[in-house]
Design a protein around this motif. Structure first.
Motif, short mmCIF file in Angstrom:
data_model
loop_
_atom_site.label_atom_id
_atom_site.label_comp_id
_atom_site.label_asym_id
_atom_site.label_seq_id
_atom_site.Cartn_x
_atom_site.Cartn_y
_atom_site.Cartn_z
N HIS A 13 -6.33 7.75 1.45
CA HIS A 13 -7.39 6.84 0.96
C HIS A 13 -8.70 7.08 1.72
O HIS A 13 -9.78 6.83 1.18
CB HIS A 13 -6.98 5.38 1.15
CG HIS A 13 -5.86 4.93 0.27
ND1 HIS A 13 -6.02 3.95 -0.66
CD2 HIS A 13 -4.58 5.32 0.19
CE1 HIS A 13 -4.85 3.74 -1.29
NE2 HIS A 13 -3.97 4.56 -0.79
N ARG A 15 -9.94 5.43 4.30
CA ARG A 15 -10.66 4.28 4.85
C ARG A 15 -10.81 4.41 6.36
O ARG A 15 -11.81 4.01 6.94
CB ARG A 15 -9.93 2.96 4.52
CG ARG A 15 -9.64 2.69 3.07
CD ARG A 15 -10.77 2.99 2.13
NE ARG A 15 -11.88 2.05 2.25
CZ ARG A 15 -13.14 2.40 2.08
NH1 ARG A 15 -13.47 3.65 1.84
NH2 ARG A 15 -14.09 1.50 2.17
N LEU A 50 -10.28 -2.73 12.55
CA LEU A 50 -10.83 -2.68 11.19
C LEU A 50 -10.09 -1.62 10.37
O LEU A 50 -9.72 -1.85 9.21
CB LEU A 50 -12.32 -2.31 11.29
CG LEU A 50 -13.21 -2.60 10.10
CD1 LEU A 50 -13.27 -4.10 9.84
CD2 LEU A 50 -14.62 -2.06 10.35
N SER A 53 -6.58 -2.90 9.50
CA SER A 53 -6.52 -3.93 8.46
C SER A 53 -6.98 -3.40 7.11
O SER A 53 -6.64 -3.94 6.08
CB SER A 53 -7.33 -5.17 8.86
OG SER A 53 -8.69 -4.82 9.01
N ASN A 54 -7.75 -2.32 7.11
CA ASN A 54 -8.24 -1.76 5.85
C ASN A 54 -7.35 -0.68 5.27
O ASN A 54 -7.60 -0.23 4.16
CB ASN A 54 -9.65 -1.20 6.02
CG ASN A 54 -10.70 -2.28 5.84
OD1 ASN A 54 -11.07 -2.62 4.74
ND2 ASN A 54 -11.14 -2.85 6.95
N PRO A 56 -4.86 0.75 3.13
CA PRO A 56 -4.11 0.19 2.01
C PRO A 56 -2.61 0.47 2.10
O PRO A 56 -1.81 -0.28 1.55
CB PRO A 56 -4.71 0.88 0.78
CG PRO A 56 -6.00 1.46 1.24
CD PRO A 56 -5.80 1.79 2.69
N GLU A 57 -2.24 1.55 2.77
CA GLU A 57 -0.82 1.90 2.84
C GLU A 57 -0.17 1.36 4.11
O GLU A 57 0.99 1.63 4.38
CB GLU A 57 -0.65 3.43 2.77
CG GLU A 57 -1.37 4.11 1.61
CD GLU A 57 -0.77 3.81 0.24
OE1 GLU A 57 0.39 3.37 0.18
OE2 GLU A 57 -1.48 4.02 -0.77
N ARG A 58 -0.94 0.65 4.89
CA ARG A 58 -0.47 0.14 6.19
C ARG A 58 0.16 1.26 7.02
O ARG A 58 1.26 1.12 7.56
CB ARG A 58 0.50 -1.03 6.00
CG ARG A 58 -0.24 -2.21 5.38
CD ARG A 58 0.66 -3.38 5.08
NE ARG A 58 -0.10 -4.35 4.28
CZ ARG A 58 0.42 -5.14 3.36
NH1 ARG A 58 1.70 -5.12 3.11
NH2 ARG A 58 -0.34 -5.98 2.69
N ARG B 44 1.75 -4.04 -5.56
CA ARG B 44 1.88 -3.11 -4.43
C ARG B 44 3.33 -2.70 -4.25
O ARG B 44 3.62 -1.53 -3.97
CB ARG B 44 1.38 -3.77 -3.15
CG ARG B 44 -0.13 -3.76 -3.05
CD ARG B 44 -0.54 -4.37 -1.73
NE ARG B 44 -0.04 -3.59 -0.63
CZ ARG B 44 -0.80 -3.06 0.31
NH1 ARG B 44 -2.10 -3.23 0.26
NH2 ARG B 44 -0.28 -2.38 1.28
N PRO B 338 -11.49 -7.17 5.11
CA PRO B 338 -11.34 -5.96 4.31
C PRO B 338 -11.36 -6.24 2.81
O PRO B 338 -11.28 -7.39 2.40
CB PRO B 338 -9.95 -5.46 4.74
CG PRO B 338 -9.21 -6.70 5.11
CD PRO B 338 -10.23 -7.65 5.68
N HIS B 346 -2.64 2.99 -5.81
CA HIS B 346 -2.00 2.78 -4.53
C HIS B 346 -0.79 3.68 -4.48
O HIS B 346 -0.17 3.96 -5.50
CB HIS B 346 -1.60 1.30 -4.44
CG HIS B 346 -0.98 0.92 -3.15
ND1 HIS B 346 -1.71 0.80 -1.99
CD2 HIS B 346 0.30 0.66 -2.80
CE1 HIS B 346 -0.91 0.47 -1.00
NE2 HIS B 346 0.32 0.38 -1.48
N PHE B 350 -2.33 7.61 -5.77
CA PHE B 350 -3.68 7.18 -5.41
C PHE B 350 -4.71 8.20 -5.90
O PHE B 350 -4.54 9.41 -5.75
CB PHE B 350 -3.79 7.02 -3.88
CG PHE B 350 -5.17 6.68 -3.42
CD1 PHE B 350 -5.66 5.39 -3.57
CD2 PHE B 350 -6.01 7.64 -2.86
CE1 PHE B 350 -6.94 5.07 -3.16
CE2 PHE B 350 -7.29 7.32 -2.46
CZ PHE B 350 -7.76 6.04 -2.60
N ARG B 358 -16.72 7.84 -5.22
CA ARG B 358 -17.51 7.05 -4.27
C ARG B 358 -18.86 7.70 -4.01
O ARG B 358 -19.89 7.02 -3.94
CB ARG B 358 -16.74 6.92 -2.95
CG ARG B 358 -15.59 5.95 -3.05
CD ARG B 358 -14.84 5.84 -1.73
NE ARG B 358 -13.92 4.72 -1.76
CZ ARG B 358 -12.64 4.78 -1.37
NH1 ARG B 358 -12.13 5.90 -0.91
NH2 ARG B 358 -11.88 3.70 -1.44
#
Lengths: 63, 400
Positions: A13, A15, A50, A53-54, A56-58, B44, B338, B346, B350, B358
């Protein structure tokens, strides 16, 4: 404090390296990777949280 | 949300744009024969389990809805396949869309944006954002990357419209006649695209160039070249996904900044906040509002039991408005931090092109803000949404 990326979870992702460029980079396929040994300096701790927490896949862990 | 819906004539089938849902997060609709997932955590969970929620959906679509002809094959269609094949094919092109690689395209994207806006100004009259910029910009960028002439873009638009802008309802229970018409409407452009891309691919085999098409014809998986059919399908998905979605993203972002002028003023004053504006636009008006999966076994999700071999619609757009995840979900608020929206999907599917989307979004919006102050829709010439329920985007966006 150290950060670690679980490569099984990361899907690229991006991030982490966007939000914490001092701690994370990307490999040739866009997946995140930890720069150096992952040690987080006190000034980078906010950025590290940050990124965690951002993600998405942890996929990022703080050790 | 009332004013947004009325002001922009948001169609009824875009139920989730019309306000966050109050119903159950997972639901079966006997009328359409489909299971739907609307909730954020449930979505998810499904996307994190590609073994149970398989992308090979054709397996469970009734045979009468599928063409018998040999012209139809989804081999190599990255969005419709599961691991291990998916993993191998995705690897072939993933390095072409990384942030580092696409960053080199920034000057080209900026030049193109200015050229297109200049052309619209010379033509005179008002800017129609979709035709003048949101469509031609991403299609030109992806055509150049792929290595097909961007001058054929009217042809691409025709195909994309024929493929995507048809249905106003998603259903497995349509009449035979409706099914036949749906099928025919999709088969003609698919056949034309296959022939077109096949011709270009064959040319690259003879005469390699520095483009993605050449990379595909030369690529090897497990020591073997990809079959022609796979190369063509792979190229097709890059060409289609590479522009239809970004066209919607650009239009939607301008619409958001029209609807929320205080956010426009903020973005204009602080250009560093533009990436957050793009992310919030993806949450608020999710371009690809739903993806489809097929269950491979009976599974519990959100308190419901979905049987095996069922088609499941995963409503990314609805999950992005789930109040359990996003406070005030019906407010466009780029300050969310966030902002774990599911606009790019996801898990293993993805969006491969997210870094490119972007970048195009950021560059184009920056230039639009430079050249138009304020960015405003024309109240005398209404905005028109694409009717397809699974797609959120405008096809007509006149600026004042």
């Amino acid at each position: 404090m150290k950060v670690k990326i679980d490569p099984e979870r990361c899907q690229g992702h991006g991030r982490c390296y966007d939000l914490a460029p001092a701690l994370f980079g990307e490999d040739d396929e866009g997946y995140g990777r930890v720069l150096g040994d992952g040690t987080v300096s006190p000034e980078e701790q906010r950025a590290a949280r940050l990124a965690v927490s951002n993600c998405p896949e942890r996929a990022i862990e703080i050790l | 949300m009332t004013s947004f819906i009325e002001r922009y004539h948001v169609p009824e089938q875009h139920f989730w744009v019309r306000g966050s849902r109050s119903g159950p997060p997972v639901e079966y609709d006997a009328g359409t024969g489909l299971w739907s997932v609307y909730g954020y955590p449930e979505l998810r969970e499904a996307l994190n389990d590609p073994v149970t929620f398989s992308s090979d959906t054709m397996r469970v679509v009734p045979k009468e809805m599928l063409p018998e002809s040999e012209d139809f094959s989804l081999s190599g269609f990255l969005t419709q396949i599961d691991p291990p094949e998916h993993t191998k094919l995705r690897k072939l092109v993933s390095s072409a869309f990384t942030r580092k690689v696409v960053a080199d395209l920034e000057p080209r994207i900026a030049d193109l944006t200015h050229e297109l806006l200049d052309a619209a100004r010379e033509r005179g009259g008002h800017l129609e954002l979709v035709t003048d910029l949101a469509y031609p910009l991403p299609v030109t960028v992806i055509a150049e990357l792929l290595g097909v002439p961007s001058s054929d873009r009217d042809l691409f638009r025709q195909w994309a419209n024929a493929l995507f802008e048809r249905d106003t309802q998603v259903s497995l229970n349509k009449s035979t006649e409706e099914q036949r018409q749906d099928l025919q409407a999709a088969l003609t452009p698919l056949k034309e695209m296959t022939d077109y891309l096949g011709t270009h691919a064959a040319e690259r085999r003879r005469q390699p160039r520095a483009d993605l098409l050449t990379r595909l014809v030369e690529a090897e998986v497990d020591g073997e070249r990809l079959p022609d059919r796979q190369v063509v399908n792979f190229a097709m998905i890059l060409l289609l996904a590479g522009h239809v979605t970004t066209t919607m993203l650009l239009g939607n972002t301008v619409l958001c900044l029209d609807a929320f002028p205080e956010q426009q003023a903020r973005a204009r004053a602080d250009r560093a906040s533009i990436p957050a504006v793009i992310e919030e636009s993806l949450r608020f008006l999710t371009p690809f509002a739903a993806v489809t999966r097929a269950t491979t076994r009976e599974v519990e999700l959100g308190g419901e039991t979905i049987p095996a071999d069922r088609l499941v619609m995963l409503w990314l757009g609805a999950a992005n408005r789930d109040p359990r995840q996003f406070s005030d979900p019906d407010v466009f608020a780029p300050g969310r931090d966030p902002n774990p929206h599911l606009g790019f999907g996801h898990g293993i599917h993805f969006c491969l092109g997210a870094p490119l989307a972007r970048l195009e979004g950021r560059v184009a919006l920056n230039i639009l803000l430079d050249r138009y102050d304020p960015l405003r829709t024309d109240p005398d010439d209404p905005v028109a949404f694409i009717p397809t329920p699974t797609m959120t985007g405008v096809r007509h966006l006149p600026l004042r």
